[in-house]
Structure formats: structure tokens, C-alpha cells
Design a protein around this motif. Structure first.
Motif, PDB file in Angstrom:
ATOM      1  N   ASN A 274       2.036   9.338  -5.799  1.00  0.00           N
ATOM      2  CA  ASN A 274       2.580  10.671  -5.531  1.00  0.00           C
ATOM      3  C   ASN A 274       3.642  11.052  -6.560  1.00  0.00           C
ATOM      4  N   ALA A 275       4.473  10.090  -6.952  1.00  0.00           N
ATOM      5  CA  ALA A 275       5.493  10.367  -7.972  1.00  0.00           C
ATOM      6  C   ALA A 275       4.832  10.753  -9.285  1.00  0.00           C
TER       7      ALA A 275
ATOM      8  N   ASN B 215       9.719   5.625  -8.561  1.00  0.00           N
ATOM      9  CA  ASN B 215       9.073   4.422  -9.085  1.00  0.00           C
ATOM     10  C   ASN B 215       9.961   3.198  -8.906  1.00  0.00           C
ATOM     11  N   GLY B 216      11.279   3.378  -9.011  1.00  0.00           N
ATOM     12  CA  GLY B 216      12.190   2.271  -8.721  1.00  0.00           C
ATOM     13  C   GLY B 216      12.086   1.836  -7.271  1.00  0.00           C
ATOM     14  N   TYR B 217      11.986   2.805  -6.360  1.00  0.00           N
ATOM     15  CA  TYR B 217      11.814   2.491  -4.943  1.00  0.00           C
ATOM     16  C   TYR B 217      10.485   1.805  -4.698  1.00  0.00           C
TER      17      TYR B 217
ATOM     18  N   GLU C  48       7.509  -3.179  -3.383  1.00  0.00           N
ATOM     19  CA  GLU C  48       6.510  -4.191  -3.756  1.00  0.00           C
ATOM     20  C   GLU C  48       7.145  -5.568  -3.889  1.00  0.00           C
ATOM     21  N   GLU C  49       8.283  -5.641  -4.580  1.00  0.00           N
ATOM     22  CA  GLU C  49       8.962  -6.926  -4.769  1.00  0.00           C
ATOM     23  C   GLU C  49       9.445  -7.481  -3.433  1.00  0.00           C
TER      24      GLU C  49
ATOM     25  N   ALA D 146       0.833  -1.204   0.000  1.00  0.00           N
ATOM     26  CA  ALA D 146       0.000   0.000   0.000  1.00  0.00           C
ATOM     27  C   ALA D 146       0.869   1.257   0.000  1.00  0.00           C
ATOM     28  N   ARG D 147       1.908   1.253   0.813  1.00  0.00           N
ATOM     29  CA  ARG D 147       2.799   2.429   0.850  1.00  0.00           C
ATOM     30  C   ARG D 147       3.561   2.577  -0.452  1.00  0.00           C
ATOM     31  N   ALA D 148       3.946   1.472  -1.052  1.00  0.00           N
ATOM     32  CA  ALA D 148       4.596   1.530  -2.363  1.00  0.00           C
ATOM     33  C   ALA D 148       3.637   2.129  -3.394  1.00  0.00           C
ATOM     34  N   GLY D 149       2.382   1.743  -3.312  1.00  0.00           N
ATOM     35  CA  GLY D 149       1.378   2.310  -4.215  1.00  0.00           C
ATOM     36  C   GLY D 149       1.229   3.805  -4.028  1.00  0.00           C
TER      37      GLY D 149
END
Length: 99
Positions: A21-22, A70-72, A77-78, A13-16
Motif C-alpha cells: 500500500n505504501a 516501510n520502516g513500520y 516483519e523483524e 502478511a500484514r507487513a507485506g
């Protein structure tokens, strides 16, 4: 809900949120760049070229920031999907995430 599943779901969820935001930041910058590029048509005077060049030059900075974020996001996620948590690690992350 098992602790590990909560941590995994929260990381995803935080990655999303990071990705969203990015994208918002980049979209905002693109809108500003577009306004500056098209401002000359609707402006009765002369737009200072240095200001316009500076604004347009920022596009690459925002694109690089978007790529990094987006890389982060992808990394989080991975990691959330593949990491094997010990009970202690899961409890520590769960606590850090406010659970």
C-alpha cells in the motif's frame, strides 16, 4: 497450525500489505507529480504556477510517508521473525488478528 506460527504469518502478511500500500501511494503521487510537471506541454493556456508548485512540493511528504510505512513494515516483519511468544501472548494476538 500452531498459534505462534499463525500469528507470525499474519504479522508478516500484514507487513507485506503495508509495504504494498505504501508503494501504491507513492507511485500514485509520482504519477500525479509527473502529470503536473508535463501538463504545460499539452495545455493551451497558462497553468497556475502556485498549483503546480504545491503539487510538486507534496512529493517530499509522500516520500517521507513511504519511508515511515516501510520502516513500520520492516519492524513488523523483524518482530514476527524474532519475538518469543508465551502461550498467553500468542493466544491474545491470535484473537486480536481474528483467529
Amino acid at each position: 497450525m500452531p498459534k505462534m506460527l499463525y500469528v507470525t504469518d499474519e504479522m508478516i502478511a500484514r507487513a507485506g500489505n503495508i509495504g504494498a500500500n505504501a508503494s501504491e501511494i507513492l507511485n500514485s503521487q509520482n504519477q500525479v507529480t509527473s502529470i503536473f510537471q508535463n501538463l504545460g506541454r499539452d495545455f493551451s493556456g497558462r497553468i497556475p504556477s502556485l498549483m503546480t508548485e504545491q503539487m510538486i512540493a507534496m512529493e517530499s511528504v509522500y516520500q517521507a510517508m513511504n519511508n515511515n510505512l516501510n520502516g513500520y513494515k520492516d519492524f513488523l516483519e523483524e518482530s514476527a521473525r524474532t519475538i518469543e511468544w508465551t502461550d498467553e501472548e500468542a493466544a491474545r494476538w491470535s484473537s486480536a488478528l481474528g483467529r
